[in-house]
Design an enzyme around this catalytic site. Sequence first.
Site, PDB file in Angstrom:
ATOM      1  N   GLU A  46       6.099   4.939   4.764  1.00 11.48           N
ATOM      2  CA  GLU A  46       6.410   4.120   3.591  1.00 11.48           C
ATOM      3  C   GLU A  46       5.106   3.580   2.987  1.00 11.48           C
ATOM      4  O   GLU A  46       4.163   3.276   3.711  1.00 11.48           O
ATOM      5  CB  GLU A  46       7.317   2.952   4.005  1.00 11.48           C
ATOM      6  N   LYS A 116      15.103   4.088  -1.988  1.00 12.06           N
ATOM      7  CA  LYS A 116      15.439   3.149  -0.909  1.00 12.06           C
ATOM      8  C   LYS A 116      16.612   2.263  -1.313  1.00 12.06           C
ATOM      9  O   LYS A 116      16.575   1.578  -2.334  1.00 12.06           O
ATOM     10  CB  LYS A 116      14.211   2.298  -0.588  1.00 12.06           C
ATOM     11  N   CYS A 158      12.577   2.822   6.179  1.00  8.89           N
ATOM     12  CA  CYS A 158      12.284   1.534   6.823  1.00  8.89           C
ATOM     13  C   CYS A 158      13.512   0.650   7.054  1.00  8.89           C
ATOM     14  O   CYS A 158      14.273   0.873   7.984  1.00  8.89           O
ATOM     15  CB  CYS A 158      11.206   0.805   6.014  1.00  8.89           C
TER      16      CYS A 158
END
Length: 276
Positions: A46, A116, A158
């Site tokens: 990321e 995301k 993440c």
Amino acid sequence: MANTFSPNVVALQMCSSTNPLQNLIWLGEQLINLPAVRPLLVCLPESFLVFSKDSHASYLVGQKSTDYQQQLSALCRKFDIWLAAGTLPISKENGKYLAASLLFNSCGKVVAQYNKIHLFDVNVADKTQSYHESAATEAGNEVVVVDSPFGKIGLSVCYDLRFSGLYTSMQHLGAELILVPSAFTIVTGAAHWHVLLKARAIETQSYVIAAAQVGQHENGRETFGHSIIISPWGETLAELPTGTGFISHDLDLNRLNKIRRDMPILSQQRFREHLL
């Protein structure tokens, strides 16, 4: 027909700076030293392109996203690799940007984009203390699974790791390897990184490849590292706890298929109607 060969996968661990050009130069240097086997999937963490000091700086980088994508495309062609490009900002007209995870094929074409979904709005007992990612980032809303020479790849980022429904949805879409590019904090990484990644691998019976940021960054953040590749049985196949560099492993989709045949949890799932 099930995929029966065992291509290679690499996870690069980075300590990205606030300078995109510097990070791209470092990436190019690492690609020279990677395994010679092809096809090869290279996974980045990321915020690999820029680990900014503030959201405005990320937005400015995101305005030049097309240029950076062209540079990444050129690297894929030069080194004949598939590239899972962690996340990079793609700016929107509303003043926010997407935390976009792009998958490039070896011809340099973007074959998938995952934005995301779960944004990091939490309080953590570290130097930063409070994170409010949604203030500048626009959340995605689409589960992404894409075909590749390595099997079906599911994309996540993440903080998504804490939301198991996303991964079960990818499993139902056929994912065989799941990518989790990350920049975990020291505190949350020490507490939850390994157990969450292994849980996602075991419950979806998929390979999990998590390329991570590591160390002290120019923006004041400190990240956990521990890039890792985990088997569908929950075994650690390769790990880099500290420092920058890469880990690699040969994926064995025959073993994955055997695990799924011997323990057919996908067909036994009784809560499908509640999935995304």
